[in-house]
Every structure is written in C-alpha cells, then in structure tokens.
Motif scaffolding. Structure first.
Motif, mmCIF file in Angstrom:
data_model
loop_
_atom_site.group_PDB
_atom_site.id
_atom_site.type_symbol
_atom_site.label_atom_id
_atom_site.label_comp_id
_atom_site.label_asym_id
_atom_site.label_seq_id
_atom_site.Cartn_x
_atom_site.Cartn_y
_atom_site.Cartn_z
ATOM 1 N N GLU A 1 19.293 151.894 25.495
ATOM 2 C CA GLU A 1 18.356 151.279 24.560
ATOM 3 C C GLU A 1 17.339 150.476 25.355
ATOM 4 O O GLU A 1 17.686 149.681 26.220
ATOM 5 C CB GLU A 1 19.089 150.369 23.582
ATOM 6 N N VAL A 2 16.089 150.704 25.042
ATOM 7 C CA VAL A 2 15.017 149.979 25.718
ATOM 8 C C VAL A 2 14.733 148.679 24.969
ATOM 9 O O VAL A 2 14.573 148.673 23.751
ATOM 10 C CB VAL A 2 13.737 150.828 25.785
ATOM 11 N N GLN A 3 14.669 147.607 25.719
ATOM 12 C CA GLN A 3 14.289 146.310 25.147
ATOM 13 C C GLN A 3 13.328 145.613 26.100
ATOM 14 O O GLN A 3 13.478 145.704 27.316
ATOM 15 C CB GLN A 3 15.505 145.430 24.902
ATOM 16 N N LEU A 4 12.370 144.923 25.529
ATOM 17 C CA LEU A 4 11.429 144.126 26.309
ATOM 18 C C LEU A 4 11.533 142.690 25.840
ATOM 19 O O LEU A 4 11.560 142.414 24.632
ATOM 20 C CB LEU A 4 9.998 144.623 26.098
ATOM 21 N N GLN A 5 11.592 141.791 26.772
ATOM 22 C CA GLN A 5 11.703 140.374 26.442
ATOM 23 C C GLN A 5 10.497 139.635 27.025
ATOM 24 O O GLN A 5 10.390 139.474 28.247
ATOM 25 C CB GLN A 5 12.999 139.793 26.987
ATOM 26 N N ALA A 6 9.621 139.194 26.135
ATOM 27 C CA ALA A 6 8.446 138.432 26.538
ATOM 28 C C ALA A 6 8.708 136.958 26.299
ATOM 29 O O ALA A 6 9.279 136.581 25.278
ATOM 30 C CB ALA A 6 7.230 138.880 25.744
ATOM 31 N N TYR A 7 8.312 136.136 27.229
ATOM 32 C CA TYR A 7 8.498 134.698 27.069
ATOM 33 C C TYR A 7 7.459 133.966 27.909
ATOM 34 O O TYR A 7 6.580 134.611 28.512
ATOM 35 C CB TYR A 7 9.928 134.284 27.440
#
Length: 125
Positions: A1-7
């Motif tokens: 599963e692809v996930q992107l975490q922007a912060y």
C-alpha cells in the motif's frame, strides 16, 4: 500500500522559511514522479513544484519560482519542499503526490495516483 506523509507546516511570518518533508511508504523514490500542490482558502488546488524520477529534473510554478526548492533524499525516501521569502499568498494546505509516471507527469494533477493528507501553511503579514 502506498502512503505519503506530508508534514512541516505551521504559522510563519512573511519573509520567513519553511521546509515541508513528504515521506513515502510503499513507494521508492525512483518509482515515479513526485509533486507538491497547494490549495488556498476558497481556491482550486494548484501545482507548486515537481521532481522527475528519471533524471531529477525539477519544475516550479511561476508563483514560487526563485523562492522554492524541491529535493529528495533517497536514503530517507523523502522529498522536501523548501520555501523561502514566504508571502501571505503562499498560505494554504500543501499536498504531496506521487505517480508511476517517469518524467512526464509535471504538475498535472490528474496524473497523480497517491496523495498525502496535506499540511497547513499559514503566512502572516
């Protein structure tokens, strides 16, 4: 599963700087192009910057050109958007996005398959 975490968003005064990281999970840096988009209050989402997977070419919207730098750290599987000389009109929710396109997605929103949750940047005057 692809996930992107922007912060990395926050409140900053005009003229200040922010660096927004986007960490990729299930998606290696060279799997495809990465872009940053933003959505200001009451406005449509727009492309800010992108970095190609094949040759590392970078592109910027005219509104941020000369004030922003997109880069990647392959060891950390993270793409960064460095924003300097921030202006109140830079205020918005910033999203990172990924696509399996290799060098041709640019900042065409419809080309991107996976999106981070967004991080709010507020620039005060």
């Amino acid at each position: 599963e692809v996930q992107l975490q922007a912060y990395g968003g926050g409140l900053v005064q005009a003229g200040g700087s922010l660096r927004l990281p986007c960490t990729l999970f299930g998606f290696a840096r060279d799997d495809g192009d990465i872009a940053w988009f933003r959505q200001a209050p009451g406005q449509e989402r727009e492309g800010v910057s992108c970095i190609n997977s094949n040759d590392g070419s970078t592109y910027y919207a005219d509104s941020v050109k000369g004030r922003s730098t997109i880069s990647s750290d392959n060891a950390k599987n993270t793409v960064y958007l460095q924003m300097d000389s921030l202006k109140p009109e830079d205020t918005g929710v910033y999203y990172c996005a990924a696509t399996q396109a290799l060098g041709w997605a640019l900042m065409r929103e419809y080309e991107y398959d996976w999106w981070g949750q967004g991080t709010l940047v507020t620039v005060s005057s």
